[in-house]
Design a protein around this motif. Structure first.
Motif, PDB file in Angstrom:
ATOM      1  N   ARG A   1      -3.873  -4.762   1.211  1.00  0.00           N
ATOM      2  CA  ARG A   1      -3.615  -4.315   2.573  1.00  0.00           C
ATOM      3  C   ARG A   1      -4.188  -2.911   2.722  1.00  0.00           C
ATOM      4  O   ARG A   1      -3.520  -1.932   2.464  1.00  0.00           O
ATOM      5  N   GLY A   2      -5.454  -2.859   3.117  1.00  0.00           N
ATOM      6  CA  GLY A   2      -6.099  -1.551   3.236  1.00  0.00           C
ATOM      7  C   GLY A   2      -6.247  -0.924   1.862  1.00  0.00           C
ATOM      8  O   GLY A   2      -6.862  -1.479   0.961  1.00  0.00           O
ATOM      9  N   TYR A   3      -5.631   0.246   1.702  1.00  0.00           N
ATOM     10  CA  TYR A   3      -5.731   0.976   0.449  1.00  0.00           C
ATOM     11  C   TYR A   3      -4.583   0.645  -0.505  1.00  0.00           C
ATOM     12  O   TYR A   3      -4.491   1.230  -1.580  1.00  0.00           O
ATOM     13  N   MET A   4      -3.709  -0.274  -0.095  1.00  0.00           N
ATOM     14  CA  MET A   4      -2.526  -0.579  -0.900  1.00  0.00           C
ATOM     15  C   MET A   4      -2.451  -2.068  -1.168  1.00  0.00           C
ATOM     16  O   MET A   4      -3.341  -2.832  -0.806  1.00  0.00           O
ATOM     17  N   GLU A   5      -1.354  -2.466  -1.814  1.00  0.00           N
ATOM     18  CA  GLU A   5      -1.098  -3.868  -2.075  1.00  0.00           C
ATOM     19  C   GLU A   5       0.319  -4.197  -1.637  1.00  0.00           C
ATOM     20  O   GLU A   5       1.245  -3.414  -1.885  1.00  0.00           O
TER      21      GLU A   5
ATOM     22  N   GLU B   1      10.250  -2.774   8.270  1.00  0.00           N
ATOM     23  CA  GLU B   1       8.831  -3.048   8.111  1.00  0.00           C
ATOM     24  C   GLU B   1       8.036  -1.783   8.396  1.00  0.00           C
ATOM     25  O   GLU B   1       8.140  -1.194   9.466  1.00  0.00           O
ATOM     26  N   CYS B   2       7.273  -1.338   7.411  1.00  0.00           N
ATOM     27  CA  CYS B   2       6.480  -0.122   7.550  1.00  0.00           C
ATOM     28  C   CYS B   2       5.089  -0.495   8.054  1.00  0.00           C
ATOM     29  O   CYS B   2       4.272  -1.059   7.306  1.00  0.00           O
ATOM     30  N   ASP B   3       4.837  -0.207   9.314  1.00  0.00           N
ATOM     31  CA  ASP B   3       3.548  -0.516   9.927  1.00  0.00           C
ATOM     32  C   ASP B   3       2.689   0.744   9.890  1.00  0.00           C
ATOM     33  O   ASP B   3       2.859   1.662  10.699  1.00  0.00           O
ATOM     34  N   LEU B   4       1.773   0.816   8.938  1.00  0.00           N
ATOM     35  CA  LEU B   4       0.987   2.028   8.723  1.00  0.00           C
ATOM     36  C   LEU B   4      -0.323   1.951   9.487  1.00  0.00           C
ATOM     37  O   LEU B   4      -1.022   0.938   9.445  1.00  0.00           O
ATOM     38  N   ASN B   5      -0.649   3.042  10.171  1.00  0.00           N
ATOM     39  CA  ASN B   5      -1.944   3.090  10.844  1.00  0.00           C
ATOM     40  C   ASN B   5      -3.027   3.486   9.842  1.00  0.00           C
ATOM     41  O   ASN B   5      -2.745   3.824   8.689  1.00  0.00           O
ATOM     42  N   ILE B   6      -4.264   3.469  10.287  1.00  0.00           N
ATOM     43  CA  ILE B   6      -5.382   3.699   9.381  1.00  0.00           C
ATOM     44  C   ILE B   6      -5.352   5.107   8.787  1.00  0.00           C
ATOM     45  O   ILE B   6      -5.721   5.315   7.634  1.00  0.00           O
ATOM     46  N   ARG B   7      -4.880   6.077   9.575  1.00  0.00           N
ATOM     47  CA  ARG B   7      -4.838   7.450   9.059  1.00  0.00           C
ATOM     48  C   ARG B   7      -3.787   7.586   7.970  1.00  0.00           C
ATOM     49  O   ARG B   7      -3.982   8.294   6.983  1.00  0.00           O
ATOM     50  N   GLN B   8      -2.624   6.947   8.143  1.00  0.00           N
ATOM     51  CA  GLN B   8      -1.620   6.973   7.096  1.00  0.00           C
ATOM     52  C   GLN B   8      -2.141   6.308   5.824  1.00  0.00           C
ATOM     53  O   GLN B   8      -1.886   6.777   4.716  1.00  0.00           O
ATOM     54  N   GLN B   9      -2.879   5.218   6.005  1.00  0.00           N
ATOM     55  CA  GLN B   9      -3.441   4.542   4.837  1.00  0.00           C
ATOM     56  C   GLN B   9      -4.467   5.421   4.131  1.00  0.00           C
ATOM     57  O   GLN B   9      -4.527   5.459   2.898  1.00  0.00           O
ATOM     58  N   GLU B  10      -5.282   6.129   4.902  1.00  0.00           N
ATOM     59  CA  GLU B  10      -6.260   7.039   4.307  1.00  0.00           C
ATOM     60  C   GLU B  10      -5.558   8.171   3.568  1.00  0.00           C
ATOM     61  O   GLU B  10      -6.006   8.605   2.495  1.00  0.00           O
ATOM     62  N   LEU B  11      -4.455   8.658   4.147  1.00  0.00           N
ATOM     63  CA  LEU B  11      -3.691   9.715   3.493  1.00  0.00           C
ATOM     64  C   LEU B  11      -3.101   9.201   2.182  1.00  0.00           C
ATOM     65  O   LEU B  11      -3.114   9.906   1.164  1.00  0.00           O
TER      66      LEU B  11
END
Length: 527
Positions: A203-207, A246-256
């Motif tokens: 899921r983006g930068y995470m799993e 449910e933690c809905d992360l935006n793209i900036r949070q994922q980049e951080l």
């Protein structure tokens, strides 16, 4: 029907763009509706591109699902695929032209305000990103792995507004350190088991860790996130973040999260490297001390006989090796020589060899042959040595005149003999088990001749097992040719020639084992 004059329309259009923020914008909309259209209540509803509804703003009496009486709904196009509508009670001063102009202006005003708002959020997020990186970057100066992992877990929990978390540090895929912050051990173990089964999705930068419905419902888990740590082998690590929401992360949070994942991994790796440096430094100090002790155990000047020259040399692969040799005079007429190889290397091998030396010296002065000496040492080792460790040895006893010698072997390499004509043969002796493996009735002795001008080489397998950069062994043939080529040289020169050729052969390859050799030269009378 009353129509709003053009001058007034232009006035309230301008007023909607002369505000500082959204709150003031909504208040200005309320003022325009009240003054120009006699409307005191309204609601702006916005929908995202997934048609998800969320009330943006309400003014006036509370709205229910329906507005009492007649109702007007004016559509808004805010930005891209986002859209919305304005709901308000119908007014007799309202007409289609006014409504169309009003919705266009409100749509443009909302777009303008939301663009400013989004830019402000981006700036705030950027500053928060920098502050978060700075905060986590302070861990780069920490050398305590426990502290680094605890702070990293806490950072990620706060970042995604989760409830609890945990971390695992592994070495050679075996658990080295476990830290849990509020996460029950049972849930922690469930997450690890799911990851081992491969029940994760990127899921983006995470799993996301995928648990079965029963586990998720039992523990009320809506977010089960895994953040891998990028460490150098043999280390690996992972962080788990868990929440009931449910933690809905935006793209900036994922980049951080990705950036902080890199910094957290670097901080942890630095602490591991520091610990390894300390461990290696202490080990080197111990090895240097042990090496000095072992060098003192090896004989200095070797005894000789009137017609027998003896030279020995040992070179450990590490600071400390498990090879040993010794030569002792037995009375005025005999000479005992022994070469041995302890299983393993390093400090433990050197300590076992020191014990072997003590036993040898206590027996050498007794009226015992080489076979009986090895038999008694073996019995002691079988009783008291560590299971799985053993010593190979070869013991020779030279008689007065040196024309013959007795030989006993405990699982060691044969002795190489070169006669005065340059012919080389291996003397095997009677085979026997290495010392320390099991009790033996006795180690048999065999008698062999050594005529004038003939030479002997006793050696450990580190010489024949030396490899070059391609993995090719030095082997017995090269050793034999090197020793045969020492004809006409002194005993010391022939041994030095062998070690020099070993050095040239290996090139840049590491020494695989300790190297030890003893050479004997039966001197012809008058030479």
């Amino acid at each position: 029907m009353i129509t709003t004059p053009a001058s007034e329309t232009l006035s309230w259009q301008i007023s909607l763009f002369d505000v500082d923020d959204l709150e003031e914008f909504y208040r200005e909309v309320a003022s325009i509706l009240h003054c120009n259209f006699d409307v005191d209540s309204y609601e702006i509803r916005l929908y995202d591109r997934k048609h998800k509804l969320f009330p943006e703003y309400r003014h006036g009496p509370a709205f229910g699902k329906e507005i009492g009486g007649a109702e007007v709904q004016l559509p808004l196009l805010i930005k891209g695929e986002d859209f919305g509508l304005i709901r308000m009670p119908a007014s007799e001063v309202w007409n289609s032209a006014d409504g169309e102009a009003f919705t266009i202006v409100v749509s443009l005003g909302l777009f303008f305000q939301k663009m400013i708002d989004e830019q402000s959020r981006q700036i705030d997020n950027g500053l928060a990103h920098i502050q978060a990186l700075k905060s986590l970057g302070e861990l780069l100066g920490e050398l305590d792995q426990n502290l680094v992992l605890n702070r990293t877990i806490k950072f990620f929990i706060d970042l995604v507004e989760a409830d609890v978390g945990s971390a695992m540090l592994y070495k050679h895929n075996k658990p080295l350190l476990e830290i849990r912050q509020g996460l029950p051990e049972s849930v922690h173990n469930l997450l690890i088991a799911a990851c081992r089964r491969g029940s994760v999705e990127r899921r983006g930068y995470m799993e996301n860790v995928i648990l079965d419905d029963m586990s998720s419902n039992q523990f009320n888990l809506n977010t089960t996130m895994r953040i891998p740590l990028d460490l150098k082998a043999p280390y690996s690590g992972e962080i788990f973040i868990v929440s009931g929401d449910e933690c809905d992360l935006n793209i900036r949070q994922q980049e951080l999260i990705s950036s902080c994942q890199v910094i957290g991994s670097m901080a942890l790796q630095k602490s591991l490297d520091h610990e390894e440096q300390i461990r290696q430094h202490r080990l080197n100090e111990q090895l240097i001390v042990a090496r000095d002790i072992q060098q003192q155990l090896l004989p200095g000047a070797l005894p000789t006989m009137s017609s027998l020259e003896v030279v020995g040399h040992s070179m450990p692969a590490l600071y400390v090796g498990g090879d040993y040799y010794d030569v002792m005079s037995k009375g005025d007429k005999d000479l005992i020589a022994i070469i041995a190889d302890v299983s393993g290397k390093g400090v433990q091998a050197a300590m076992r060899m020191s014990g072997f030396r003590s036993m040898l010296h206590s027996l050498a002065w007794q009226d015992l042959g080489p076979g009986e000496i090895l038999t008694r040492i073996n019995e002691f080792l079988v009783r008291d040595s560590v299971s799985g460790h053993f010593i190979t040895a070869c013991c020779l006893m030279f008689r007065e005149g040196c024309d013959t010698f007795d030989m006993a072997v405990a699982g060691h390499e044969p002795v190489l003999k070169v006669d005065r004509n340059g012919k080389a043969i291996f003397i095997e002796g009677e085979p026997g088990l290495p010392l320390g493996l099991k009790s033996s009735d006795s180690y048999a002795e065999t008698e062999h001749k050594l005529g004038p001008g003939e030479r002997l080489l006793m050696y450990t397998d580190g010489i024949t097992d030396t490899c070059d950069e391609k993995g090719m062994r030095f082997g017995t043939e090269r050793m034999m040719e090197s020793f045969k080529g020492g004809e006409g040289m002194t005993t010391e020169e022939s041994l030095r020639k062998l070690f020099s050729e070993l050095e040239d052969f290996r090139g840049q390859a590491a020494w695989a084992d300790d190297l030890t050799a003893l050479t004997f030269n039966h001197i012809e009378r008058g030479s």
